[in-house]
Scaffold this active site. Structure first.
Site, PDB file in Angstrom:
ATOM      1  N   ASN A  31      62.303 -71.937  61.827  1.00 13.97           N
ATOM      2  CA  ASN A  31      63.322 -71.621  62.828  1.00 13.97           C
ATOM      3  C   ASN A  31      64.035 -72.926  63.175  1.00 13.97           C
ATOM      4  O   ASN A  31      63.501 -73.748  63.918  1.00 13.97           O
ATOM      5  CB  ASN A  31      62.648 -71.012  64.073  1.00 13.97           C
ATOM      6  CG  ASN A  31      63.649 -70.772  65.195  1.00 13.97           C
ATOM      7  OD1 ASN A  31      64.854 -70.856  64.991  1.00 13.97           O
ATOM      8  ND2 ASN A  31      63.139 -70.484  66.387  1.00 13.97           N
ATOM      9  N   LYS A  33      66.702 -73.361  64.887  1.00 10.68           N
ATOM     10  CA  LYS A  33      67.384 -73.363  66.191  1.00 10.68           C
ATOM     11  C   LYS A  33      68.801 -73.938  66.018  1.00 10.68           C
ATOM     12  O   LYS A  33      69.411 -73.703  64.991  1.00 10.68           O
ATOM     13  CB  LYS A  33      66.545 -74.130  67.216  1.00 10.68           C
ATOM     14  CG  LYS A  33      65.080 -73.656  67.199  1.00 10.68           C
ATOM     15  CD  LYS A  33      64.238 -74.175  68.302  1.00 10.68           C
ATOM     16  CE  LYS A  33      62.837 -73.592  68.150  1.00 10.68           C
ATOM     17  NZ  LYS A  33      61.958 -73.931  69.261  1.00 10.68           N
ATOM     18  N   HIS A 117      63.280 -64.334  70.698  1.00  8.18           N
ATOM     19  CA  HIS A 117      62.699 -65.674  70.833  1.00  8.18           C
ATOM     20  C   HIS A 117      62.687 -66.070  72.312  1.00  8.18           C
ATOM     21  O   HIS A 117      63.609 -65.735  73.059  1.00  8.18           O
ATOM     22  CB  HIS A 117      63.500 -66.686  70.009  1.00  8.18           C
ATOM     23  CG  HIS A 117      62.791 -67.998  69.914  1.00  8.18           C
ATOM     24  ND1 HIS A 117      62.875 -68.942  70.913  1.00  8.18           N
ATOM     25  CD2 HIS A 117      61.973 -68.506  68.966  1.00  8.18           C
ATOM     26  CE1 HIS A 117      62.125 -69.986  70.573  1.00  8.18           C
ATOM     27  NE2 HIS A 117      61.569 -69.742  69.401  1.00  8.18           N
ATOM     28  N   GLU A 119      63.385 -68.708  73.782  1.00 15.07           N
ATOM     29  CA  GLU A 119      64.573 -69.448  74.239  1.00 15.07           C
ATOM     30  C   GLU A 119      65.725 -68.498  74.545  1.00 15.07           C
ATOM     31  O   GLU A 119      66.530 -68.744  75.431  1.00 15.07           O
ATOM     32  CB  GLU A 119      64.965 -70.503  73.194  1.00 15.07           C
ATOM     33  CG  GLU A 119      63.991 -71.681  73.222  1.00 15.07           C
ATOM     34  CD  GLU A 119      63.824 -72.392  71.902  1.00 15.07           C
ATOM     35  OE1 GLU A 119      64.675 -72.233  71.005  1.00 15.07           O
ATOM     36  OE2 GLU A 119      62.817 -73.122  71.759  1.00 15.07           O
ATOM     37  N   GLU A 186      54.230 -66.524  70.196  1.00 18.93           N
ATOM     38  CA  GLU A 186      54.660 -67.883  70.507  1.00 18.93           C
ATOM     39  C   GLU A 186      54.446 -68.172  71.994  1.00 18.93           C
ATOM     40  O   GLU A 186      55.317 -67.872  72.817  1.00 18.93           O
ATOM     41  CB  GLU A 186      56.140 -68.051  70.169  1.00 18.93           C
ATOM     42  CG  GLU A 186      56.449 -67.874  68.700  1.00 18.93           C
ATOM     43  CD  GLU A 186      57.691 -68.651  68.302  1.00 18.93           C
ATOM     44  OE1 GLU A 186      57.593 -69.488  67.407  1.00 18.93           O
ATOM     45  OE2 GLU A 186      58.756 -68.434  68.914  1.00 18.93           O
ATOM     46  N   GLY A 192      57.773 -76.545  71.176  1.00 17.26           N
ATOM     47  CA  GLY A 192      58.483 -77.815  71.301  1.00 17.26           C
ATOM     48  C   GLY A 192      57.783 -78.831  72.191  1.00 17.26           C
ATOM     49  O   GLY A 192      58.360 -79.851  72.551  1.00 17.26           O
ATOM     50  N   SER A 231      54.635 -75.537  68.107  1.00 15.61           N
ATOM     51  CA  SER A 231      54.157 -76.857  67.670  1.00 15.61           C
ATOM     52  C   SER A 231      53.249 -76.807  66.438  1.00 15.61           C
ATOM     53  O   SER A 231      52.256 -77.535  66.354  1.00 15.61           O
ATOM     54  CB  SER A 231      53.476 -77.598  68.816  1.00 15.61           C
ATOM     55  OG  SER A 231      54.385 -77.808  69.881  1.00 15.61           O
TER      56      SER A 231
HETATM   57  P1  PGA Z   1      58.253 -75.558  67.602  1.00 13.99           P
HETATM   58  O1  PGA Z   1      59.116 -74.224  67.773  1.00 13.99           O
HETATM   59  O2  PGA Z   1      57.537 -75.464  66.287  1.00 13.99           O
HETATM   60  O3  PGA Z   1      59.251 -76.688  67.637  1.00 13.99           O
HETATM   61  O4  PGA Z   1      57.293 -75.605  68.748  1.00 13.99           O
HETATM   62  C1  PGA Z   1      58.614 -72.990  67.369  1.00 13.99           C
HETATM   63  C2  PGA Z   1      59.577 -71.886  67.719  1.00 13.99           C
HETATM   64  O5  PGA Z   1      60.181 -71.934  68.800  1.00 13.99           O
HETATM   65  O6  PGA Z   1      59.775 -70.941  66.933  1.00 13.99           O
END
Ligand code: PGA
Length: 272
Positions: A31, A33, A117, A119, A186, A192, A231
């Protein structure tokens, strides 16, 4: 920071090692983003396609921003790498300035889409109802869905993790069949932040999700892949993938570098 540990959750139903291998091929998705321009997308994929050539026992998807979808699809032509969009709108067409329809992402060469997601839920106010409409629209158009759920830190600390997961599954997947749906667990506190869920925490949540899917889909739910996100790195992917109910990963930060993402899709099977 203190985590309140849930009472250990284990499947009510018997799930064996054999199930995981025979029913569910690992699914690992990048992903990106809001990262990478078209030239950066091409550069990444040129390198990644070569690195991924010998990874034949895993389904791989890359989700670039909308602007890079066509270039990405072109770059992976003739390989097994799938292209996913990071979102869609649920209407087919019309006066919805700024939105992208399922047909439009198909047009760009996508086979999958990430929906719900955290976000999008957090910064763009996406509700379970909107997410439900988006999942329906994707499925009606034959697009595979990566359906994201997960609790916040406050929810985990107040012991609400399972309630949140239950609600997000029930509302997000209401009146929707289970085929062509990958569920991504998640935990918001792990996205992140560099703070991955411990394998035992991931396994516990995945086992719970699996049981909720069984309530909806019966034994067919054994075919749904449940992937972990938050992460994931080359350093922790092997131990996460060793969990019984972890069928793959959704990778943000560590998917932006071709070598790092290649190591993740080539996770090593740890014998227990
Ligand atoms: P990350 O993001 O691996 O940077 O923690 C994962 C995601 O939001 O899909």
């Amino acid at each position: 920071m203190v985590f309140i540990h849930h009472k250990h959750y284990s499947n009510k139903f018997l799930s064996s090692k054999k199930d995981k291998i025979t029913l569910r091929r690992p699914f690992i998705a990048a992903n990106w983003k809001m990262n990478k321009t078209i030239p950066e997308t091409r550069e990444f994929l040129k390198e990644f396609v070569l690195l991924a050539e010998d990874a034949t026992d895993v389904d791989i998807a890359v989700a670039p921003p909308f602007t890079s979808l066509s270039a990405a699809a072109e770059s992976v032509k003739g390989t097994n790498i799938k292209i996913a969009a990071q979102d869609i709108f649920y209407e087919e067409k019309g006066a919805f300035t700024g939105e992208i329809s399922p047909a439009m992402i198909l047009d760009c060469g996508c086979s999958h889409v990430i929906i719900g997601h955290s976000e999008r839920r957090q910064y763009f106010n996406e509700t379970d109802e909107v997410i439900n409409k988006k999942v329906k629209a994707a499925k009606n158009n034959g697009v595979g869905v990566i359906f994201c759920i997960g609790e916040s830190l406050a929810e985990r600390e107040s012991g609400k993790t399972f309630d949140v997961l239950k609600m997000e599954i029930e509302k997000g997947l209401e009146n929707i069949g289970g085929d062509n749906i990958v569920v991504a667990y998640e935990p918001v506190w792990a996205i992140g932040t560099g703070r991955t869920a411990a394998p035992s925490q991931a396994q516990e949540a995945h086992a719970y999700i699996k049981d909720r899917l069984r309530v909806l889909y019966g034994n067919k739910a054994d075919e749904n892949r449940i992937i972990y996100g938050g992460s994931v790195t080359p350093e922790n992917v092997d131990s996460l993938m060793a969990c019984e109910d972890v069928d793959g990963a959704l990778v943000g930060g560590a998917s932006l570098n071709a070598e790092s993402f290649a190591r993740i899709i080539k996770f090593k099977k740890i014998k227990k």
